[in-house]
Design an enzyme around this catalytic site. Structure first.
Site, short mmCIF file in Angstrom:
data_model
loop_
_atom_site.label_atom_id
_atom_site.label_comp_id
_atom_site.label_asym_id
_atom_site.label_seq_id
_atom_site.Cartn_x
_atom_site.Cartn_y
_atom_site.Cartn_z
N CYS A 184 -18.86 62.24 -3.26
CA CYS A 184 -19.93 61.65 -2.21
C CYS A 184 -18.94 61.18 -0.80
O CYS A 184 -18.08 60.42 -0.97
CB CYS A 184 -20.28 60.10 -2.51
N CYS B 104 -19.08 58.05 0.98
CA CYS B 104 -18.59 56.80 0.26
C CYS B 104 -16.91 56.95 -0.05
O CYS B 104 -16.18 55.85 0.22
CB CYS B 104 -18.78 56.81 -1.14
N ASP B 105 -16.20 58.13 0.07
CA ASP B 105 -14.77 57.93 -0.30
C ASP B 105 -14.14 58.97 1.07
O ASP B 105 -12.65 59.08 0.78
CB ASP B 105 -14.65 58.86 -1.41
#
Ligand code: NAP
Length: 320
Positions: free
Chosen positions: A151, A154-155
């Site tokens: 992701c 997200c990261d």
């Protein structure tokens, strides 16, 4: 007892909930992770009719609130088993009627259990979606969260000014590479063919980024690093292998359906997608399937929402 139980609070499940409650039915939605499904990882939704631009998270939040405010009960509980129970015999006339309208309305109750509770519903809508496909390489699980991610939104921030690779050739990989190129020093996009499956608009945008390099006709063959990813081995179609030093690898090679829960219940194809046509009816009367876990050719936000509407209306018809 609810009229409808919907498993999954992604765009398909929440759309089904909206249509279900608007048809006057009591609706329970069960979700084991977080609402919104995969769309929450999309930085920008630009192809949903009527919406110019919105983050995936914002879209999911709007959908969740809409379903909730209309009266759907949404519980963050993971469904762990599903069972169909017959509650009584049909009379001959009822059975004949059911055969005639093909609604298959029998006296069935669907029991869905979570780790906390058991719920009963008159109809069941399966909207479990899909999960990220893994490369299946040694060390992949151990290095997830230590250099490997599925992701980018997200990261991605953890890799500011670092060198990363994205693996995949669909729209997700292209979007991920574009997103990461805003923050990372260098982004390699590794794809197994020489043509991308994803949207051309995204490919065009990537070719304009100076810090993006395409590595085509190549596959990742090994993950290098002990406790933390330090690089990947890649092999091209001529069999040449090389090592690429990277701080992060974002894997975006598609999805697999999340259908293990109902594998004993409804017919599936060889890839694990639940079989149903555009009417979203499964092989089991009273059970409908919507969104990415259904057999279909186009898996998009729009088609997930459309499935949700169809599945709910078919369930309403089934409930009579
Ligand atoms: P996808 O379209 O299924 O693409 C998966 C990619 O991974 C393909 O390029 C495939 O290569 C490659 N791949 C599959 N297995 C592999 C393996 N074992 N090793 C190496 N490469 C592998 O998946 P997605 O990109 O996640 O998209 C899923 C759906 O969401 C699609 O329908 C897509 O259109 C949609 N989506 C839309 C948007 C948007 O509209 N903005 C954004 C994201 C996703 P091949 O091409 O060679 O098969």
């Amino acid at each position: 007892m609810y009229d409808m139980i919907i498993i999954g609070a992604g765009p398909a499940g929440l759309s089904a909930a909206i249509y279900g409650v608007r048809a006057g039915k009591s609706v329970l939605v069960l979700e084991g992770k977080t609402y919104g499904g995969q769309i929450i990882n999309t930085p920008e939704v630009e192809n949903y009719p009527g919406i110019q631009k919105m983050s995936g998270f914002e879209f999911a939040k709007g959908l969740y609130e809409q379903a909730k405010n209309l009266g759907a009960q949404i519980k963050m509980e993971k469904a762990v088993s599903v069972e169909k129970r017959e509650t009584g015999e049909q009379s001959d006339m009822e059975a004949a009627e059911a055969d005639e309208n093909e609604s298959g309305t029998d006296a069935s109750v669907f029991v869905v259990s979570t780790s906390k509770n058991s719920y009963e519903g008159g109809a069941l809508i399966l909207a479990m979606g899909a999960k990220n496909r893994m490369l299946g390489l040694p060390g992949e699980q151990e290095l997830t969260g230590a250099g490997i991610s599925y992701c980018a939104t997200c990261d991605g921030m953890f890799y500011r000014d670092k060198v990363v690779a994205v693996n995949g050739g669909g729209s997700t990989a292209l979007e991920d590479a574009l997103f990461l190129s805003n923050y990372c020093k260098e982004v390699y996009l590794i794809h197994r063919r020489d043509a991308f499956r994803g949207e051309q608009k995204l490919v065009d945008a990537l070719t304009k980024r100076e810090n993006v390099r395409f590595i085509l006709n190549s596959v990742v063959t090994a993950l290098i690093g002990d406790g933390r990813l330090e690089g990947v081995s890649i092999k091209n179609k001529d069999g040449e292998e090389k090592t690429l030093k990277v701080d992060g690898l974002f894997i975006a090679i598609g999805q697999e359906p999340e259908t293990a829960l109902t594998k004993e219940m409804a017919d599936m194809d060889e890839k694990g997608y639940i079989q149903a046509g555009e009417d979203c009816r499964t092989s089991v009367p009273g059970v409908f399937v919507a969104g990415d876990c259904r057999t279909k050719t186009v898996r998009q936000l729009t088609t997930a929402a459309a499935d949700g509407a169809v599945a709910a209306l078919m369930a309403v018809e089934y409930l009579g």
